[in-house]
Write an enzyme that holds these catalytic residues in place. Sequence first.
Site, short mmCIF file in Angstrom:
data_model
loop_
_atom_site.label_atom_id
_atom_site.label_comp_id
_atom_site.label_asym_id
_atom_site.label_seq_id
_atom_site.Cartn_x
_atom_site.Cartn_y
_atom_site.Cartn_z
N GLU A 117 -0.06 -6.90 7.08
CA GLU A 117 -1.22 -6.03 7.33
C GLU A 117 -1.31 -6.06 9.08
OE1 GLU A 117 -1.73 -6.79 3.01
OE2 GLU A 117 -1.16 -8.12 4.88
N GLU A 133 -0.23 -9.86 -2.58
CA GLU A 133 -1.41 -9.97 -2.95
C GLU A 133 -1.71 -9.99 -4.55
OE1 GLU A 133 -4.75 -9.05 0.51
OE2 GLU A 133 -3.32 -7.14 -0.28
N GLY A 185 -0.02 -5.90 0.12
CA GLY A 185 -0.83 -5.77 -1.48
C GLY A 185 0.19 -6.40 -2.49
N ALA A 222 0.78 -1.16 -0.09
CA ALA A 222 -0.11 -0.29 0.11
C ALA A 222 0.89 1.36 0.05
CB ALA A 222 -0.97 0.04 1.24
#
Length: 332
Positions: A202, A182, A179, A134
């Site tokens: 996270e 991900e 992310g 992020a």
Amino acid sequence: MTTLLRRLVGPRGSSSRWMGVILRETHGRTVHLIPRDGARLLAGGDRPLTACSRAHSRRQHTEAAKPVEVDVKRLDGEDDGVVEVLMCRHKARNALGHVFVSQMRELVSTLSSDSAVRVVVFRSLVPGVFCAGADLKERALMNNTESDLFVHGLRSLMTQIASLPMPTIAAMDGVALGGGLEVALACDLRTAAYSAQMGLIETTRGLLPGAGGSQRLPRMVGITLAKELIFTGRRVGGQTALEMGLVNRAVEQNQTGDAAYREALSLAREILPQGPIAVRMAKEAMNRGVEVDIGSAMAIERMCYARVIPTRDRQEGMAAFIEKRPPRYTGE
């Protein structure tokens, strides 16, 4: 290069239509010709690779100054059919900001309908980094509602990547956190350098994986191990990731820092000779079948198999076997 320009802007075109030419060198040549409507034309083909909607076209003047954070490269020659998605937000280590996500979404949307693409490789042009996750600086400026909507958009992007009809490979030559991991989890296959660091971190920021990580990681490594990794926010290297089934292949990093990319390209070259329709249908059968009971999964397999039977590629595969020669698949 001169021939390509003449062919594109020749007698029926005008050189004033072109805003410029961008040349990039990354293990081969990439030539981007950028017309005023914003569509990129890549070397090896004269069709746009990024389709722009009317609304997007109207935004071109305001977005023209935005830097390219996600680019694309179509390989040619023996690697024809391989497309690379290049993450190149150097100053922010490929952090998932608004511009980055928007450009990635547009490219993925276009690739999804390109039947000439047989394998997509996601890689980074930022040394030592795949994707840092992020963009916390942007996130800090968002209120609760804006943050929720942005993460929903990220989740949607990962679903877009996972839904691409052709095989996808993430090449992790560096850090892939939050992310960033991900993005890799949304791909079908993953390669990593031993020196790469991966983790859904996270919980160390008071959050949980919100772009599919809490669902895709357990499906790959098992629920118990996924819980341990997410609860602790642990980072793992390439060798450990290979042992736990998080990546398909792990290799020693090389002097140029692109060992995982080279391994991904090697894997792509193993996929290229196979029947492209058969590969796409196999992907659909597995992706859809794993989410349902075995009876329903068998019905999905039958449906996918039925779509392969009438193809010319199936006939070519049979003929090549009988004639003892390599098949020449056309994707028809």
